[in-house]
Design a protein around this motif. Structure first.
Motif, PDB file in Angstrom:
ATOM      1  N   GLU A   9       0.673  -1.307   0.087  1.00  0.00           N
ATOM      2  CA  GLU A   9      -0.077  -0.052   0.211  1.00  0.00           C
ATOM      3  C   GLU A   9       0.935   1.265   0.088  1.00  0.00           C
ATOM      4  O   GLU A   9       0.589   2.318  -0.767  1.00  0.00           O
ATOM      5  CB  GLU A   9      -0.932  -0.039   1.114  1.00  0.00           C
ATOM      6  N   VAL A  59       0.822   4.283  -2.773  1.00  0.00           N
ATOM      7  CA  VAL A  59       0.821   5.531  -2.494  1.00  0.00           C
ATOM      8  C   VAL A  59       1.851   6.333  -3.047  1.00  0.00           C
ATOM      9  O   VAL A  59       1.562   7.490  -3.433  1.00  0.00           O
ATOM     10  CB  VAL A  59       0.548   5.707  -1.046  1.00  0.00           C
ATOM     11  N   THR A  79       1.616   6.637  -6.737  1.00  0.00           N
ATOM     12  CA  THR A  79       0.335   7.503  -7.227  1.00  0.00           C
ATOM     13  C   THR A  79       0.286   8.992  -6.829  1.00  0.00           C
ATOM     14  O   THR A  79       0.432   9.904  -7.706  1.00  0.00           O
ATOM     15  CB  THR A  79      -0.993   7.074  -6.361  1.00  0.00           C
ATOM     16  N   VAL A  88      -4.567   4.445  -0.376  1.00  0.00           N
ATOM     17  CA  VAL A  88      -4.643   3.032  -0.769  1.00  0.00           C
ATOM     18  C   VAL A  88      -4.972   2.191   0.196  1.00  0.00           C
ATOM     19  O   VAL A  88      -4.303   2.147   1.274  1.00  0.00           O
ATOM     20  CB  VAL A  88      -3.467   2.687  -1.753  1.00  0.00           C
ATOM     21  N   ALA A  98      -8.522   2.921  -4.106  1.00  0.00           N
ATOM     22  CA  ALA A  98      -7.607   3.970  -4.094  1.00  0.00           C
ATOM     23  C   ALA A  98      -8.467   5.530  -4.025  1.00  0.00           C
ATOM     24  O   ALA A  98      -9.654   5.515  -4.915  1.00  0.00           O
ATOM     25  CB  ALA A  98      -6.581   4.042  -5.151  1.00  0.00           C
ATOM     26  N   THR A 120      -9.119  -2.547  -9.479  1.00  0.00           N
ATOM     27  CA  THR A 120      -8.681  -1.464  -8.979  1.00  0.00           C
ATOM     28  C   THR A 120     -10.006  -0.561  -8.903  1.00  0.00           C
ATOM     29  O   THR A 120     -10.560  -0.114 -10.044  1.00  0.00           O
ATOM     30  CB  THR A 120      -7.453  -0.742  -9.503  1.00  0.00           C
TER      31      THR A 120
END
Length: 201
Positions: free
Chosen positions: A119, A123, A126, A137, A150, A186
């Motif tokens: 995670e 993150v 992202t 996330v 997310a 996702t």
């Protein structure tokens, strides 16, 4: 855990449904005076046999009210019932975060990747995308079939479509490849960062 919860849900819903259906049927039977219309010979003491009957007669409602243990038992029982219902409701709403992802290591054993670490990587990747202000996330699902949820907060200048494409082709694709997964479903929710309106002079 998910199987146990699903079984408990089915059993509880089945019992509650049978109880409500049976009680409603008996009340409807007496409320419409069907025993008299259909000439049904109900056993002596049958509850709710006529429209004049009430669900709980006054004698039954006040039967134990003069006993010292009555009100503590009633209040305690209702409190336990409320707590159980709240626990059941929260169990339905809450999605458990995945603690680890099972990665195929090629030796038949497999390896576990820490869910929080994955995670954190998602993150970081992202938030590195241009136009992303911050992200959160969470991994859900099963160890062999993880899913990503997310929340992405976009900067004022960001293009949502471009940001989603870069996330899918970047962070999500890298996570899927590194974990050796065929697919990584996702769900991305987008929000715009709050900012004050700019004055144009």
């Amino acid at each position: 855990m998910r199987t146990v919860r699903a079984t408990v849900n089915r059993v509880l819903l089945g019992l509650v449904g049978l109880l409500l259906l049976g009680t409603g049927g008996l009340v409807l039977l007496g409320g419409l005076d069907l025993p008299a219309r259909w000439h049904l010979d109900l056993p002596a003491g049958w509850p709710w046999a006529s429209p004049d009957d009430v669900l709980l007669p006054a004698r039954q409602r006040t039967r134990f009210t003069d006993r010292g243990w009555w009100w503590p038992v009633v209040i305690g029982g209702l409190a336990v019932l409320v707590l159980l219902l709240l626990w059941w409701l929260l169990a339905q709403v809450r999605r458990r975060r995945l603690g680890a992802v099972l990665v195929d290591s090629g030796d038949g054993e497999g390896a576990l990747v820490n869910g929080r670490a994955l995670e954190a990587v998602l993150v970081a990747e992202t938030e590195a995308v241009d136009g992303v202000d911050r992200a959160a996330v969470a991994l859900t699902g099963r160890r062999t079939e993880p899913q990503v949820r997310a929340l992405v907060v976009l900067a004022p200048h960001a293009d949502p479509g471009t940001a989603v494409l870069r996330l899918a082709d970047g962070a999500v694709a890298h996570a899927r490849t590194s974990a050796g997964l065929d697919r990584l479903p996702t769900e991305i929710r987008l929000r715009a960062v709050r900012h004050r309106a700019e004055r144009v002079s």
